[in-house]
Design a protein around this motif. Sequence first.
Motif, PDB file in Angstrom:
ATOM      1  N   ASP A  35       0.810  -1.222   0.000  1.00 47.42           N
ATOM      2  CA  ASP A  35       0.000   0.000   0.000  1.00 47.42           C
ATOM      3  C   ASP A  35       0.847   1.278   0.000  1.00 47.42           C
ATOM      4  O   ASP A  35       0.491   2.267  -0.640  1.00 47.42           O
ATOM      5  CB  ASP A  35      -0.928   0.008   1.216  1.00 47.42           C
ATOM      6  CG  ASP A  35      -2.092  -0.959   1.066  1.00 47.42           C
ATOM      7  OD1 ASP A  35      -2.767  -1.237   2.071  1.00 47.42           O
ATOM      8  OD2 ASP A  35      -2.329  -1.450  -0.064  1.00 47.42           O
ATOM      9  N   SER A  36       1.964   1.260   0.689  1.00 48.87           N
ATOM     10  CA  SER A  36       2.756   2.478   0.855  1.00 48.87           C
ATOM     11  C   SER A  36       3.392   2.984  -0.444  1.00 48.87           C
ATOM     12  O   SER A  36       3.835   4.132  -0.500  1.00 48.87           O
ATOM     13  CB  SER A  36       3.847   2.264   1.904  1.00 48.87           C
ATOM     14  OG  SER A  36       4.714   1.217   1.508  1.00 48.87           O
ATOM     15  N   VAL A  37       3.444   2.147  -1.481  1.00 50.37           N
ATOM     16  CA  VAL A  37       4.065   2.584  -2.738  1.00 50.37           C
ATOM     17  C   VAL A  37       3.068   2.665  -3.890  1.00 50.37           C
ATOM     18  O   VAL A  37       3.440   3.074  -4.999  1.00 50.37           O
ATOM     19  CB  VAL A  37       5.236   1.668  -3.147  1.00 50.37           C
ATOM     20  CG1 VAL A  37       6.222   1.506  -1.997  1.00 50.37           C
ATOM     21  CG2 VAL A  37       4.745   0.320  -3.643  1.00 50.37           C
ATOM     22  N   LYS A  38       1.824   2.305  -3.648  1.00 47.59           N
ATOM     23  CA  LYS A  38       0.817   2.357  -4.712  1.00 47.59           C
ATOM     24  C   LYS A  38       0.689   3.767  -5.250  1.00 47.59           C
ATOM     25  O   LYS A  38       0.616   4.733  -4.494  1.00 47.59           O
ATOM     26  CB  LYS A  38      -0.528   1.856  -4.189  1.00 47.59           C
ATOM     27  CG  LYS A  38      -0.602   0.356  -4.008  1.00 47.59           C
ATOM     28  CD  LYS A  38      -1.968  -0.079  -3.495  1.00 47.59           C
ATOM     29  CE  LYS A  38      -2.025  -1.594  -3.332  1.00 47.59           C
ATOM     30  NZ  LYS A  38      -3.333  -2.032  -2.777  1.00 47.59           N
ATOM     31  N   ARG A  80       2.980   5.318  -6.805  1.00 44.93           N
ATOM     32  CA  ARG A  80       4.303   5.941  -6.922  1.00 44.93           C
ATOM     33  C   ARG A  80       5.302   5.032  -7.625  1.00 44.93           C
ATOM     34  O   ARG A  80       6.167   5.514  -8.359  1.00 44.93           O
ATOM     35  CB  ARG A  80       4.838   6.300  -5.528  1.00 44.93           C
ATOM     36  CG  ARG A  80       3.970   7.262  -4.757  1.00 44.93           C
ATOM     37  CD  ARG A  80       4.663   7.730  -3.477  1.00 44.93           C
ATOM     38  NE  ARG A  80       4.929   6.651  -2.543  1.00 44.93           N
ATOM     39  CZ  ARG A  80       6.139   6.322  -2.112  1.00 44.93           C
ATOM     40  NH1 ARG A  80       7.209   6.993  -2.526  1.00 44.93           N
ATOM     41  NH2 ARG A  80       6.297   5.332  -1.239  1.00 44.93           N
ATOM     42  N   GLU A 105      10.147   9.110  -0.995  1.00 46.33           N
ATOM     43  CA  GLU A 105      10.037   9.681   0.339  1.00 46.33           C
ATOM     44  C   GLU A 105      11.174   9.139   1.214  1.00 46.33           C
ATOM     45  O   GLU A 105      11.698   8.050   0.933  1.00 46.33           O
ATOM     46  CB  GLU A 105       8.693   9.288   0.941  1.00 46.33           C
ATOM     47  CG  GLU A 105       7.495   9.695   0.117  1.00 46.33           C
ATOM     48  CD  GLU A 105       6.204   9.058   0.601  1.00 46.33           C
ATOM     49  OE1 GLU A 105       6.245   8.189   1.506  1.00 46.33           O
ATOM     50  OE2 GLU A 105       5.130   9.432   0.061  1.00 46.33           O
ATOM     51  N   GLU A 149      11.013   7.628   3.824  1.00 43.88           N
ATOM     52  CA  GLU A 149      10.620   6.303   4.323  1.00 43.88           C
ATOM     53  C   GLU A 149      10.916   5.186   3.319  1.00 43.88           C
ATOM     54  O   GLU A 149      10.840   4.001   3.659  1.00 43.88           O
ATOM     55  CB  GLU A 149       9.137   6.287   4.666  1.00 43.88           C
ATOM     56  CG  GLU A 149       8.742   7.164   5.860  1.00 43.88           C
ATOM     57  CD  GLU A 149       8.782   8.651   5.559  1.00 43.88           C
ATOM     58  OE1 GLU A 149       8.913   9.444   6.521  1.00 43.88           O
ATOM     59  OE2 GLU A 149       8.687   9.018   4.361  1.00 43.88           O
ATOM     60  N   ASP A 150      11.232   5.549   2.097  1.00 42.91           N
ATOM     61  CA  ASP A 150      11.585   4.548   1.088  1.00 42.91           C
ATOM     62  C   ASP A 150      13.057   4.137   1.186  1.00 42.91           C
ATOM     63  O   ASP A 150      13.492   3.225   0.476  1.00 42.91           O
ATOM     64  CB  ASP A 150      11.318   5.086  -0.327  1.00 42.91           C
ATOM     65  CG  ASP A 150       9.848   5.355  -0.567  1.00 42.91           C
ATOM     66  OD1 ASP A 150       9.524   6.418  -1.143  1.00 42.91           O
ATOM     67  OD2 ASP A 150       9.013   4.508  -0.189  1.00 42.91           O
TER      68      ASP A 150
END
Length: 119
Positions: A61-64, A66, A86, A88-89
């Motif tokens: 979900d965190s990269v959808k 992007r 980001e 966080e990546d």
Amino acid sequence: QVQLVESGGGLVQPGGSLRLSCAASGEVFSIRAMGWYRQAPGKQRELVASIPNGSSPNYVDSVKGRFIITRDNAKNTVSLQMNSLEPEDTAVYYCNARLYYGGAWRTGWGQGTQVTVSS
């Protein structure tokens, strides 16, 4: 011997883009799913994106929205286009694939490539 060889990665500012690539070298007869994992310091390795052979890709979900994963079956390669990066990546990114060679299905891993998102 079959290896997964990664390229790409590096240092980028927040909001920037990077592209990771991974190629399976050696005598590979077939590849099922290919994907990318990442591991940040002090955290468990997580699946970022995967793309089964002939099916739609999946993303955490965190990269959808992007990241985009693509594969080229003719070249036995998988790529990860990372946009709007980001902090966080930031992590070590590993290529992963389910490969058929030497008479058996095997799971292969790349050597890992560092992605750092920082201003």
